[in-house]
Design a protein around this motif. Structure first.
Motif, PDB file in Angstrom:
ATOM      1  N   LYS A   1      30.485 -48.777  -1.889  1.00  0.00           N
ATOM      2  CA  LYS A   1      29.393 -48.338  -1.089  1.00  0.00           C
ATOM      3  C   LYS A   1      28.507 -49.577  -0.725  1.00  0.00           C
ATOM      4  N   SER A   2      27.852 -49.331   0.364  1.00  0.00           N
ATOM      5  CA  SER A   2      26.710 -50.628   0.962  1.00  0.00           C
ATOM      6  C   SER A   2      25.680 -50.373   0.022  1.00  0.00           C
ATOM      7  N   LYS A   3      25.092 -51.620  -0.145  1.00  0.00           N
ATOM      8  CA  LYS A   3      23.638 -51.700  -0.941  1.00  0.00           C
ATOM      9  C   LYS A   3      22.709 -50.696  -0.255  1.00  0.00           C
ATOM     10  N   GLU A   4      22.650 -50.548   0.999  1.00  0.00           N
ATOM     11  CA  GLU A   4      21.633 -49.745   1.578  1.00  0.00           C
ATOM     12  C   GLU A   4      21.796 -48.316   1.288  1.00  0.00           C
ATOM     13  N   GLU A   5      23.293 -47.866   1.220  1.00  0.00           N
ATOM     14  CA  GLU A   5      23.416 -46.509   0.757  1.00  0.00           C
ATOM     15  C   GLU A   5      23.218 -46.153  -0.713  1.00  0.00           C
ATOM     16  N   LEU A   6      23.370 -47.166  -1.382  1.00  0.00           N
ATOM     17  CA  LEU A   6      23.260 -46.984  -2.887  1.00  0.00           C
ATOM     18  C   LEU A   6      21.773 -47.102  -3.186  1.00  0.00           C
ATOM     19  N   TYR A   7      20.754 -47.938  -2.465  1.00  0.00           N
ATOM     20  CA  TYR A   7      19.637 -47.860  -2.602  1.00  0.00           C
ATOM     21  C   TYR A   7      18.939 -46.607  -2.060  1.00  0.00           C
ATOM     22  N   GLU A   8      19.440 -45.982  -1.030  1.00  0.00           N
ATOM     23  CA  GLU A   8      18.710 -44.974  -0.679  1.00  0.00           C
ATOM     24  C   GLU A   8      19.252 -43.665  -1.544  1.00  0.00           C
ATOM     25  N   GLU A   9      20.225 -43.542  -2.166  1.00  0.00           N
ATOM     26  CA  GLU A   9      20.693 -42.869  -3.388  1.00  0.00           C
ATOM     27  C   GLU A   9      19.710 -42.880  -4.556  1.00  0.00           C
ATOM     28  N   LEU A  10      19.339 -44.103  -4.820  1.00  0.00           N
ATOM     29  CA  LEU A  10      18.318 -44.142  -5.888  1.00  0.00           C
ATOM     30  C   LEU A  10      17.245 -43.653  -5.853  1.00  0.00           C
TER      31      LEU A  10
ATOM     32  N   LEU B   1      22.331 -42.310 -12.780  1.00  0.00           N
ATOM     33  CA  LEU B   1      21.571 -41.359 -12.585  1.00  0.00           C
ATOM     34  C   LEU B   1      22.181 -40.067 -12.298  1.00  0.00           C
ATOM     35  N   LYS B   2      23.452 -40.109 -11.796  1.00  0.00           N
ATOM     36  CA  LYS B   2      24.152 -39.070 -11.454  1.00  0.00           C
ATOM     37  C   LYS B   2      24.415 -38.398 -12.775  1.00  0.00           C
ATOM     38  N   LEU B   3      25.047 -39.139 -13.602  1.00  0.00           N
ATOM     39  CA  LEU B   3      25.282 -38.649 -15.219  1.00  0.00           C
ATOM     40  C   LEU B   3      23.912 -38.024 -15.818  1.00  0.00           C
ATOM     41  N   GLY B   4      22.855 -38.609 -15.728  1.00  0.00           N
ATOM     42  CA  GLY B   4      21.431 -38.106 -15.944  1.00  0.00           C
ATOM     43  C   GLY B   4      21.231 -36.795 -15.528  1.00  0.00           C
ATOM     44  N   LYS B   5      21.553 -36.591 -14.024  1.00  0.00           N
ATOM     45  CA  LYS B   5      20.744 -35.382 -13.489  1.00  0.00           C
ATOM     46  C   LYS B   5      21.860 -34.178 -14.080  1.00  0.00           C
ATOM     47  N   ALA B   6      22.997 -34.536 -14.125  1.00  0.00           N
ATOM     48  CA  ALA B   6      23.943 -33.340 -14.535  1.00  0.00           C
ATOM     49  C   ALA B   6      23.696 -33.025 -16.153  1.00  0.00           C
TER      50      ALA B   6
END
Length: 312
Positions: A106-115, A167-172
Motif C-alpha cells: 500500500k502507498s505510504k499515504e494510504e497507510l498513514y490515513e489508516e493509522l 493496530l488491526k490485530l489490536g482492534k480485533a
C-alpha cells in the motif's frame, strides 16, 4: 524479469541490483573478501566477492547500483548468489535506486490515513495528545522508514506497514477481550518502534546510527515520551504506563527488553509485535517458494524451514 528472490537454485542471474550492505572480511588463510547484500523490489540476497582489494571497496559500497551476472545456489539451507561478473551501473543505463527498493504494497499515504483513524477510538486525552504529538514530530520519517535492517518489514514504509498491521490485530483483540484498555494498547502499538527513525539511517542501505548503536530505539522513545509530556505539561500515571509499554515490548531481557511486561496491555503488545513480525517473515519466504517445497532456513524462527502446501 524475475526478482532476485524469485529465481530458483541453478537458474542464471543477469540484472541490476542495489547494494544494501557491504562488509569486508578475511578467509581463514588471510585472503580478503566482501559479503554483499544485494536487493531489488522482490527482496535481498547474500553474495560473496572473493579476492578483493581496496579498489573493490570503492567500487561496491552500500547504495551503489551494480550489474551482476551469476547463478543462484543453495548454501546451508539458504539461497545465495554466486557472482560470476559484477560492475557498477553506467549513467546511460537509466536505472535508479527507486527502481530497486522493496516497498510496502500500500502507498505510504494510504497507510498513514489508516493509522490516524485509530485516534478516533481513543478517549484518554493525555495518552492521545502525547501519541499524536510524537507521530506528528516524526511523520516524514515514519512515512518511509523500514522497521528493521533485515528480517521483518525491512523495506520502504515497512515501519508504517508494521504499525498498521499491529493496530488491526489490536482492534480485533480489544473486541474479543473488552477488558483491554484500548487507549494504552493503541498508543503502545503506535509508539513502540518510532524510536527506529532515530536508531536507523533511513530506507536506503539501512544501517544503525550512532544513537542507534549507543542507545537503541527503546531508550530513545522512552526519553521522548518524557520530553513530550514535559513540553505539553502532562503528568500522571499515563506517562509512566506509556513508557512501560515501550520498555517492555520485546518481552524478555534476553530479547532486548529492559523490563518484562507488567501490564495486561504490555503483554498483549509483545505478542502482537511478535506475531506480525513473524508473519511478515513467513509470508515473504513462502512467497518465493514453490508449492510442495520448503522455504530457506529462517534464522529468526530458530533456523527452521517451512513447507508450502500444494493446495490452496
Amino acid at each position: 524479469m524475475k526478482g532476485i528472490t524469485q529465481i530458483s537454485v541453478g537458474e542464471p542471474v543477469d540484472q541490476f541490483l542495489l547494494i544494501k550492505q557491504s562488509t569486508k572480511a578475511f578467509t581463514t588463510t588471510g585472503s580478503p573478501f566482501m559479503t554483499l547484500i544485494l536487493q531489488d523490489k522482490s527482496g535481498d540476497i547474500e553474495a560473496k566477492l572473493w579476492d578483493t582489494n581496496d579498489e573493490h571497496e570503492k567500487l561496491y559500497p552500500p547504495e551503489a547500483i551494480v550489474k551482476v551476472g551469476g547463478e543462484i545456489q543453495n548454501y546451508r539451507g539458504k539461497n545465495q548468489l554466486r557472482i560470476k561478473s559484477i560492475r557498477p551501473a553506467k549513467e546511460d543505463e537509466n536505472v535508479s535506486i527507486s527502481d530497486l527498493l522493496p516497498s510496502a504494497e500500500k502507498s505510504k499515504e494510504e497507510l498513514y490515513e489508516e493509522l490516524t483513524q485509530y485516534f478516533f477510538e481513543m478517549k484518554n486525552p493525555k495518552i492521545q495528545r502525547i501519541t499524536r504529538h510524537l507521530l506528528k514530530v516524526h511523520q516524514p520519517q515514519i512515512m518511509t522508514f523500514p522497521a528493521a535492517t533485515k528480517n521483518h518489514h525491512d523495506y520502504v514504509s515497512g515501519l508504517l506497514d508494521h504499525v498498521v498491521s499491529m493496530l488491526k490485530l489490536g482492534k480485533a483483540l480489544c473486541e474479543l477481550y473488552p477488558t483491554l484498555n484500548k487507549d494504552l494498547l493503541y498508543a503502545g502499538i503506535i509508539l513502540h518502534d518510532i524510536g527506529k527513525v532515530v536508531e536507523l539511517s533511513g530506507p536506503v542501505a539501512t544501517t544503525y546510527t550512532l544513537e542507534g548503536n549507543l542507545l537503541g530505539h527503546i531508550t530513545i522513545m522512552v526519553n521522548e515520551i518524557a520530553k513530550t509530556a514535559d513540553e505539553l505539561q502532562i503528568d500522571g500515571e499515563e506517562v509512566l504506563l506509556l513508557q512501560h509499554m515501550v520498555l517492555s515490548h520485546h518481552g524478555k531481557e534476553e530479547w532486548g527488553s529492559p523490563k518484562r511486561p507488567m501490564l495486561r496491555e504490555a503483554e498483549i503488545l509483545h505478542y502482537i509485535d511478535n506475531i506480525d513480525a513473524k508473519m511478515n517473515m513467513l509470508n515473504r519466504a513462502l512467497g518465493k517458494t514453490q508449492p510442495g517445497e520448503f522455504t530457506e532456513r529462517l534464522f529468526p524462527l530458530e533456523n527452521r524451514s517451512f513447507y508450502k502446501p500444494t493446495f490452496e
